[in-house]
Scaffold this active site. Structure first.
Site, PDB file in Angstrom:
ATOM      1  N   ASP A  87       0.810  -1.216   0.000  1.00  0.00           N
ATOM      2  CA  ASP A  87       0.000   0.000   0.000  1.00  0.00           C
ATOM      3  C   ASP A  87       0.842   1.265   0.000  1.00  0.00           C
ATOM      4  OD1 ASP A  87      -2.400  -1.366  -0.089  1.00  0.00           O
ATOM      5  OD2 ASP A  87      -2.567  -1.474   2.083  1.00  0.00           O
TER       6      ASP A  87
ATOM      7  N   ARG B 285      -1.926   0.258  -9.343  1.00  0.00           N
ATOM      8  CA  ARG B 285      -1.150   1.350  -8.748  1.00  0.00           C
ATOM      9  C   ARG B 285       0.199   1.554  -9.440  1.00  0.00           C
ATOM     10  NH1 ARG B 285      -2.880   0.340  -2.433  1.00  0.00           N
ATOM     11  NH2 ARG B 285      -4.893   1.397  -2.631  1.00  0.00           N
TER      12      ARG B 285
ATOM     13  N   ARG C   8      -5.277   6.038  -2.200  1.00  0.00           N
ATOM     14  CA  ARG C   8      -3.824   6.182  -2.013  1.00  0.00           C
ATOM     15  C   ARG C   8      -3.157   6.852  -3.211  1.00  0.00           C
ATOM     16  NH1 ARG C   8      -2.269   3.462   2.581  1.00  0.00           N
ATOM     17  NH2 ARG C   8      -3.716   1.879   3.285  1.00  0.00           N
TER      18      ARG C   8
ATOM     19  N   LYS D 128      -4.574  -4.017  -6.545  1.00  0.00           N
ATOM     20  CA  LYS D 128      -5.176  -3.324  -5.407  1.00  0.00           C
ATOM     21  C   LYS D 128      -6.449  -2.606  -5.890  1.00  0.00           C
ATOM     22  CE  LYS D 128      -2.730  -3.655  -1.799  1.00  0.00           C
ATOM     23  NZ  LYS D 128      -3.258  -4.397  -0.700  1.00  0.00           N
TER      24      LYS D 128
END
Length: 189
Positions: free
Chosen positions: A52, A83, A124, A79
């Site tokens: 993460d 990402r 994120r 995710k």
């Protein structure tokens, strides 16, 4: 930094290794960072341990001296968004980031330039790219500007509270009440 019992506590050790001056306040559990503008050292991180953290580490690596190496990134594509692809957008801001197999290489640059980017509706990614935008010359615009609300509802307030300039333009659309206008991140004055 002493090890903290939290899944993302490794981030503190990684950024301490990059040279970020931090002190922990045991009474509040908060970490304080004080500096007058420093260049970070590059880092190496195994993303199996900190999947993460890839978005934040990509931004830090893009602005560090040298090359930050993020290993074992394949599963990070699975995710809330891909990402790895999301953070490769930093190249639109002038960053030198490349993927080589299971590795993401972030070659540090002096400065970023504002750009229009997608947050992939990933909290994120949005927060990391917004912080990158505050370090960039010019304005950065991000899609899905409210993605942060599910995990960090005070993100804009707290980032502005520490001197970063961020906002969300506010035209509500009739369909599902989503904000269509992008988030803005501008360098702090």
């Amino acid at each position: 930094m002493d090890q903290v019992d939290h899944p993302e506590a490794d981030l503190l050790n990684i950024v301490a290794g990059m040279g970020l001056p931090m002190t922990a306040d045991p009474a509040t559990g908060m970490v304080r960072v004080r500096h007058d503008g420093i260049r970070l050292r590059p880092a190496r991180a195994d993303c199996r341990a900190v999947p993460d953290m890839l978005p934040a580490l990509s931004v830090l690596g893009a602005l560090a001296d040298g090359t930050t190496v993020l290993d074992n990134v394949a599963h990070v594509r699975l995710k809330e968004s891909d990402r790895v692809a999301a953070m490769l957008q930093l190249t639109r801001m002038g960053a030198r980031i490349e993927q080589r197999g299971q590795r993401l290489l972030c070659h540090g640059v002096e400065r970023l330039t504002g750009a229009e980017l997608s947050s992939f509706n990933d909290h994120r990614v949005l927060m990391s790219l917004a912080v990158a935008g505050t370090a960039a010359d010019g304005e950065t615009r991000l899609t899905y500007p409210n993605a942060y609300r599910g995990s960090y509802p005070r993100f804009l307030e707290e980032m502005n509270g520490v001197g970063l300039s961020m906002s969300v333009e506010g035209n509500r659309t009739p369909d599902r009440g989503r904000t269509r206008a992008p988030a803005l991140a501008a360098p702090a004055n």
